[in-house]
Design a protein around this motif. Structure first.
Motif, PDB file in Angstrom:
ATOM      1  N   PRO A 306       0.822  -1.219   0.000  1.00 57.86           N
ATOM      2  CA  PRO A 306       0.000   0.000   0.000  1.00 57.86           C
ATOM      3  C   PRO A 306       0.849   1.259   0.000  1.00 57.86           C
ATOM      4  CG  PRO A 306      -0.729  -1.563   1.688  1.00 57.86           C
ATOM      5  CD  PRO A 306       0.602  -2.040   1.197  1.00 57.86           C
ATOM      6  N   ALA A 307       0.283   2.332  -0.512  1.00 62.10           N
ATOM      7  CA  ALA A 307       0.960   3.630  -0.485  1.00 62.10           C
ATOM      8  C   ALA A 307       1.259   4.026   0.956  1.00 62.10           C
ATOM      9  CB  ALA A 307       0.094   4.685  -1.156  1.00 62.10           C
ATOM     10  N   ASN A 308       2.424   4.596   1.172  1.00 66.30           N
ATOM     11  CA  ASN A 308       2.881   5.118   2.460  1.00 66.30           C
ATOM     12  C   ASN A 308       3.261   4.033   3.464  1.00 66.30           C
ATOM     13  OD1 ASN A 308       3.531   7.599   3.768  1.00 66.30           O
ATOM     14  ND2 ASN A 308       1.812   7.299   5.170  1.00 66.30           N
ATOM     15  N   GLN A 309       3.285   2.773   3.040  1.00 63.36           N
ATOM     16  CA  GLN A 309       3.708   1.716   3.964  1.00 63.36           C
ATOM     17  C   GLN A 309       5.217   1.779   4.170  1.00 63.36           C
ATOM     18  OE1 GLN A 309       2.128  -2.232   3.412  1.00 63.36           O
ATOM     19  NE2 GLN A 309       3.969  -3.221   4.182  1.00 63.36           N
ATOM     20  N   ASN A 310       5.651   1.471   5.379  1.00 62.51           N
ATOM     21  CA  ASN A 310       7.068   1.404   5.690  1.00 62.51           C
ATOM     22  C   ASN A 310       7.682   0.226   4.921  1.00 62.51           C
ATOM     23  OD1 ASN A 310       9.632   1.356   6.761  1.00 62.51           O
ATOM     24  ND2 ASN A 310       8.998   0.981   8.869  1.00 62.51           N
ATOM     25  N   VAL A 311       8.616   0.517   4.011  1.00 59.48           N
ATOM     26  CA  VAL A 311       9.183  -0.540   3.174  1.00 59.48           C
ATOM     27  C   VAL A 311      10.573  -0.962   3.638  1.00 59.48           C
ATOM     28  CG1 VAL A 311       7.847   0.148   1.154  1.00 59.48           C
ATOM     29  CG2 VAL A 311      10.126   1.129   1.523  1.00 59.48           C
ATOM     30  N   VAL A 312      11.073  -0.362   4.708  1.00 62.96           N
ATOM     31  CA  VAL A 312      12.409  -0.717   5.184  1.00 62.96           C
ATOM     32  C   VAL A 312      12.496  -2.203   5.546  1.00 62.96           C
ATOM     33  CG1 VAL A 312      14.204  -0.273   6.899  1.00 62.96           C
ATOM     34  CG2 VAL A 312      12.895   1.636   5.930  1.00 62.96           C
ATOM     35  N   PRO A 313      11.575  -2.749   6.379  1.00 68.63           N
ATOM     36  CA  PRO A 313      11.692  -4.187   6.700  1.00 68.63           C
ATOM     37  C   PRO A 313      11.388  -5.098   5.511  1.00 68.63           C
ATOM     38  CG  PRO A 313       9.678  -3.259   7.636  1.00 68.63           C
ATOM     39  CD  PRO A 313      10.479  -2.107   7.122  1.00 68.63           C
ATOM     40  N   ILE A 314      10.751  -4.551   4.475  1.00 70.85           N
ATOM     41  CA  ILE A 314      10.452  -5.348   3.284  1.00 70.85           C
ATOM     42  C   ILE A 314      11.677  -5.460   2.387  1.00 70.85           C
ATOM     43  CG2 ILE A 314       9.061  -5.425   1.167  1.00 70.85           C
ATOM     44  CD1 ILE A 314       6.835  -4.033   2.727  1.00 70.85           C
ATOM     45  N   LEU A 315      12.428  -4.372   2.257  1.00 69.33           N
ATOM     46  CA  LEU A 315      13.578  -4.343   1.357  1.00 69.33           C
ATOM     47  C   LEU A 315      14.908  -4.575   2.067  1.00 69.33           C
ATOM     48  CD1 LEU A 315      12.460  -1.322  -0.861  1.00 69.33           C
ATOM     49  CD2 LEU A 315      12.400  -3.742  -1.458  1.00 69.33           C
ATOM     50  N   ILE A 316      14.930  -4.423   3.379  1.00 75.24           N
ATOM     51  CA  ILE A 316      16.130  -4.736   4.168  1.00 75.24           C
ATOM     52  C   ILE A 316      15.760  -5.906   5.080  1.00 75.24           C
ATOM     53  CG2 ILE A 316      17.926  -3.880   5.702  1.00 75.24           C
ATOM     54  CD1 ILE A 316      17.893  -2.375   3.096  1.00 75.24           C
ATOM     55  N   GLU A 317      15.950  -7.126   4.593  1.00 77.73           N
ATOM     56  CA  GLU A 317      15.542  -8.307   5.339  1.00 77.73           C
ATOM     57  C   GLU A 317      16.581  -8.655   6.408  1.00 77.73           C
ATOM     58  OE1 GLU A 317      14.607 -11.658   2.965  1.00 77.73           O
ATOM     59  OE2 GLU A 317      13.039 -10.648   1.828  1.00 77.73           O
ATOM     60  N   ASP A 318      16.081  -9.157   7.517  1.00 76.86           N
ATOM     61  CA  ASP A 318      16.959  -9.552   8.619  1.00 76.86           C
ATOM     62  C   ASP A 318      17.646 -10.861   8.265  1.00 76.86           C
ATOM     63  OD1 ASP A 318      18.237 -10.133  10.950  1.00 76.86           O
ATOM     64  OD2 ASP A 318      16.428 -10.355  12.164  1.00 76.86           O
ATOM     65  N   GLY A 319      18.937 -10.805   7.995  1.00 75.04           N
ATOM     66  CA  GLY A 319      19.674 -11.996   7.605  1.00 75.04           C
ATOM     67  C   GLY A 319      19.792 -13.027   8.703  1.00 75.04           C
ATOM     68  N   ALA A 320      19.529 -12.655   9.958  1.00 76.86           N
ATOM     69  CA  ALA A 320      19.656 -13.603  11.064  1.00 76.86           C
ATOM     70  C   ALA A 320      18.679 -14.759  10.915  1.00 76.86           C
ATOM     71  CB  ALA A 320      19.426 -12.891  12.397  1.00 76.86           C
ATOM     72  N   SER A 321      17.533 -14.505  10.277  1.00 74.82           N
ATOM     73  CA  SER A 321      16.528 -15.558  10.131  1.00 74.82           C
ATOM     74  C   SER A 321      16.938 -16.596   9.113  1.00 74.82           C
ATOM     75  CB  SER A 321      15.184 -14.940   9.713  1.00 74.82           C
ATOM     76  OG  SER A 321      15.303 -14.302   8.454  1.00 74.82           O
ATOM     77  N   TYR A 322      18.028 -16.359   8.389  1.00 71.58           N
ATOM     78  CA  TYR A 322      18.476 -17.292   7.364  1.00 71.58           C
ATOM     79  C   TYR A 322      19.714 -18.069   7.810  1.00 71.58           C
ATOM     80  CZ  TYR A 322      15.237 -14.924   4.306  1.00 71.58           C
ATOM     81  OH  TYR A 322      14.097 -14.406   3.760  1.00 71.58           O
ATOM     82  N   ARG A 323      20.020 -18.031   9.098  1.00 71.92           N
ATOM     83  CA  ARG A 323      21.231 -18.689   9.559  1.00 71.92           C
ATOM     84  C   ARG A 323      21.039 -20.183   9.754  1.00 71.92           C
ATOM     85  NH1 ARG A 323      25.428 -15.677  11.165  1.00 71.92           N
ATOM     86  NH2 ARG A 323      25.162 -13.419  11.327  1.00 71.92           N
ATOM     87  N   SER A 324      19.798 -20.683   9.783  1.00 74.94           N
ATOM     88  CA  SER A 324      19.574 -22.101   9.951  1.00 74.94           C
ATOM     89  C   SER A 324      19.178 -22.724   8.625  1.00 74.94           C
ATOM     90  CB  SER A 324      18.450 -22.327  10.981  1.00 74.94           C
ATOM     91  OG  SER A 324      17.262 -21.725  10.519  1.00 74.94           O
TER      92      SER A 324
END
Length: 331
Positions: A306-324
């Protein structure tokens, strides 16, 4: 050999229907022999998921289109080359980086193209990364007013690592780049107060920037899009610090009247946007209507933003969740 994953969000799916989808997809190509269901072995993982193993000759977008034509709507297809099923989908997102050319085709009707042009709209693109570094922000990756009834956005797996002395401020622009060609497994070692340095061997699976000075910088990754390397993210790089990043094949597209340049820091979506996941396919097809917005057949690889949604967590993914799982992406 490859494994194709056919999945439905709603409705049922079985091996017989998958065979029908393959045959239907072959009718829409000049090489129907590449879509011979007899070339594959099938396994019904559940009432909504079927795997087909065989040669990697079929195109994901043609299979998804064929499923829609047959009435098996919301069927998504993922292909993983040379990987076992128990490694999907984690390994797929990492292995997709080995491909060289990616693209999204946008189709629009004449009324939409005319409205966009007369309204001074630009097409903006943004690219996602994974990292454990905090404080990062996405950047405007590309901007274009060259759109029409059919618009192709293409990019290559050609990266650069950069430093800059610009501040990471929402709406600000990252300029004055010291940029160096780099591949996964390499790092930019900064050894001057200006932020210049050399490319050296790093940690497999990521692109990193190591600061050997006591001066803080901004750093990030650039990637070639439409023939030009443009920065796609920005992170704070402190004195004697190390930032590691993994570029991933997810792009966000939006049409907007906001006039900003490439390299501009973005925090919220300029207008209704679409996030397209290409970690399991090199090509995707979407459409846009000036009143109805984006559409992509409802497949799992697309997401409306949606317009005006915070896209930081969408485009900057937390790499820690991919450690397993199958692969550690960040060292």
């Amino acid at each position: 050999m490859a494994t194709y994953y056919f999945e439905r969000d709603t409705g049922t799916l079985n091996a017989g229907r998958v065979r029908e989808i393959i045959v239907q997809a072959g009718k829409d190509t000049g090489s129907p022999s590449d879509y011979n269901p007899e070339n594959y072995s099938y396994s019904e993982e559940s009432s909504k998921k079927v795997t087909a193993k065989g040669p990697e000759t079929m195109k994901v977008n043609k299979l998804e289109k064929a499923a829609t034509e047959l009435g098996f709507k919301t069927t998504s297809v993922t292909v993983v080359e040379g990987l076992d099923a128990d490694r999907h989908p984690l390994a797929a997102s990492a292995e997709a980086l080995a491909a060289t050319d990616y693209g999204v085709q946008i189709t629009m009707d004449q009324a939409t193209v005319t409205a966009l042009a007369s309204g001074n709209y630009s097409l903006y693109g943004f690219k996602a990364v994974q990292t454990t570094v905090g404080g990062g922000m996405p950047l405007v990756w590309f901007k274009s007013t060259s759109y029409g009834l059919t618009t192709d956005v293409n990019w290559q797996i050609q990266f650069e690592a950069y430093t800059s002395q610009s501040q990471i401020i929402p709406g600000g622009q990252i300029t004055g780049l010291n940029s160096y060609p780099a591949t996964l497994g390499q790092q930019l070692v900064v050894d001057s107060p200006q932020g210049t340095g050399t490319i050296q061997q790093g940690t497999p699976g990521n692109i990193a920037v190591m600061n050997q000075t006591s001066n803080p910088f901004t750093c990030g990754i650039s990637e070639v899009v439409n023939g030009t390397a443009e920065p796609l993210c920005a992170f704070p790089l402190y004195g004697n610090g190390l930032d590691a990043m993994v570029p991933i094949e997810k792009v966000m597209l939006t049409f907007a009247t906001k006039q900003v340049n490439t390299g501009t820091v973005i925090e919220r979506a300029y207008s209704q946007s679409i996030l397209v996941d290409l970690t399991s396919a090199t090509q995707r097809a979407v459409s846009f209507d000036i009143n109805k917005g984006w559409s992509w057949g409802g497949y799992g690889w697309g997401q409306a933003i949606p317009a005006n949604q915070n896209v930081v967590p969408i485009l900057i993914e937390d790499g820690a969740s991919y450690r397993s799982g199958a692969r550690t992406l960040l060292g």
